[in-house]
Scaffold this active site. Structure first.
Site, short mmCIF file in Angstrom:
data_model
loop_
_atom_site.label_atom_id
_atom_site.label_comp_id
_atom_site.label_asym_id
_atom_site.label_seq_id
_atom_site.Cartn_x
_atom_site.Cartn_y
_atom_site.Cartn_z
CG ASP A 148 29.60 36.64 31.15
OD1 ASP A 148 29.28 37.87 29.88
OD2 ASP A 148 30.76 37.63 31.77
N GLY A 149 29.27 35.58 28.02
CA GLY A 149 29.56 35.11 26.81
C GLY A 149 28.71 35.20 25.32
NE ARG B 190 27.65 43.44 23.39
CZ ARG B 190 28.27 42.80 23.31
NH1 ARG B 190 29.82 42.64 23.51
NH2 ARG B 190 28.00 42.12 24.83
CG HIS C 81 22.21 39.65 23.56
ND1 HIS C 81 22.62 39.48 24.52
CD2 HIS C 81 22.44 40.62 23.30
CE1 HIS C 81 24.25 40.09 25.23
NE2 HIS C 81 24.32 41.11 24.18
CG ASN D 16 23.00 44.63 31.31
OD1 ASN D 16 22.34 43.14 31.70
ND2 ASN D 16 23.93 44.60 30.92
CD1 TRP D 17 18.93 50.56 33.08
CD2 TRP D 17 18.02 50.40 31.40
NE1 TRP D 17 17.52 49.95 33.72
CE2 TRP D 17 16.93 50.12 32.25
CE3 TRP D 17 16.99 50.62 29.63
CZ2 TRP D 17 15.76 49.29 31.42
CZ3 TRP D 17 16.17 50.32 29.48
CH2 TRP D 17 15.69 49.87 30.49
NE ARG E 94 33.11 41.53 36.47
CZ ARG E 94 34.17 41.27 35.31
NH1 ARG E 94 34.93 41.00 36.03
NH2 ARG E 94 33.57 41.31 34.13
CB ILE E 95 28.34 38.43 42.61
CG1 ILE E 95 29.38 37.76 43.72
CG2 ILE E 95 27.17 38.35 42.98
CD1 ILE E 95 29.00 35.49 43.26
#
Ligand code: FPP
Length: 256
Positions: free
Chosen positions: A30-31, A43, A47, A78-79, A200-201
């Site tokens: 993440d991040g 963004r 990635h 993520n869609w 979180r998971i």
């Protein structure tokens, strides 16, 4: 950096058994978006840097003795991101496979893709198939890329197999279900790392992380490197894994 272990490193020395290297590490990378934003970049740039970070750290995980590395690349949810980000991620995967596959294959990495392949393009499916095929005899480290994956989807699809096979209720047990889940080829993760500061998971490996040790860090994924890996492994070495029993993983005496 935040670490959920209850005591700081200085007052809780590692014990022998827990100091063992985790066999299986699962990572929520993440991040990426924030990393890009802080550089006034789109963004996608984050990635892309995230893929580069992953390729950079795989060999170090392998050198440390990690046998399985499982990363969350694209979740079932993520869609719902903007269409241009979704198509950017799909394109990035294709570009990354052609850019890095030869290197990873040469480095002894066995690649598997876990998740629902139905919804992805045929081009992407073929790229996954190719990556799996040409690395299938590699044994140095197992890299599993969770793509269009969700922990709930995984449990559901295993249950559907039970129904489709006409299993009687008394025939269904944890071992049977585990054997039909996406990660059936691997032991459950010992260490779960999430970068980016959230704790979180997020629907990753829900079934398989029942007894994983959790490590959360503020570090944004593209910045993840040796220092963060060392911090995660040191935290893991301080954990006392009891798997619901009173028996400490560092001791043969019940209750110690
Ligand atoms: C989370 O960061 C990251 C993702 C949703 C995607 C991670 C995907 C990759 C690194 C590419 C994987 C590709 C291959 C081939 C392994 P975020 O976008 O949620 O970041 P933010 O929280 O800062 O917005």
């Amino acid at each position: 950096m935040s670490d959920l272990s209850l005591a700081p490193a200085a007052v809780q020395p590692p014990n022998d058994a827990a100091a063992a290297v985790p066999r299986h590490v699962a990572v929520v990378m993440d991040g990426n978006g924030r990393w890009a934003k802080s550089r006034y970049m789109p963004r996608y740039f984050g990635h892309k840097a995230g893929v580069d970070a992953l390729v950079r750290v795989i060999n170090t995980f392998a050198d440390r003795g990690v046998e399985y590395l499982t990363v969350f690349a694209f979740s079932s949810e993520n869609w719902k991101r903007p269409a241009d980000e979704v198509s950017g991620l799909m394109g990035l995967v294709l570009v990354s496979v052609s850019k890095y596959l030869t290197k990873l294959a040469g480095d002894g990495v066995r690649i598997r893709i876990v998740g629902d392949r139905e919804a992805v393009s045929e081009k992407l499916r073929k790229a996954w198939d190719h990556a799996e095929e040409i690395t299938k005899h590699n044994t140095r480290i197992n890299l599993s890329v969770a793509f269009n994956y969700g922990g709930r989807w995984d449990v559901m699809q295993a249950c559907r197999q039970a129904l489709a096979e006409g299993l009687a209720p008394e025939q269904l047990d944890e071992a049977w279900l585990s054997s039909r889940m996406a990660m059936a080829f691997a032991p459950d993760p010992d260490l779960f790392i999430r970068t980016g500061g959230e704790m979180r998971i997020s629907n990753f490996l829900l079934w398989q992380t029942a007894y994983s040790e959790l490590f959360f860090t503020e570090c944004l994924w593209p910045d993840f490197g040796l220092a963060e890996m060392d911090a995660a492994f040191a935290a893991y070495a301080r954990r006392d894994r009891r798997f619901g029993t009173l028996r400490s993983s560092s001791s043969s005496a019940e209750g110690s």
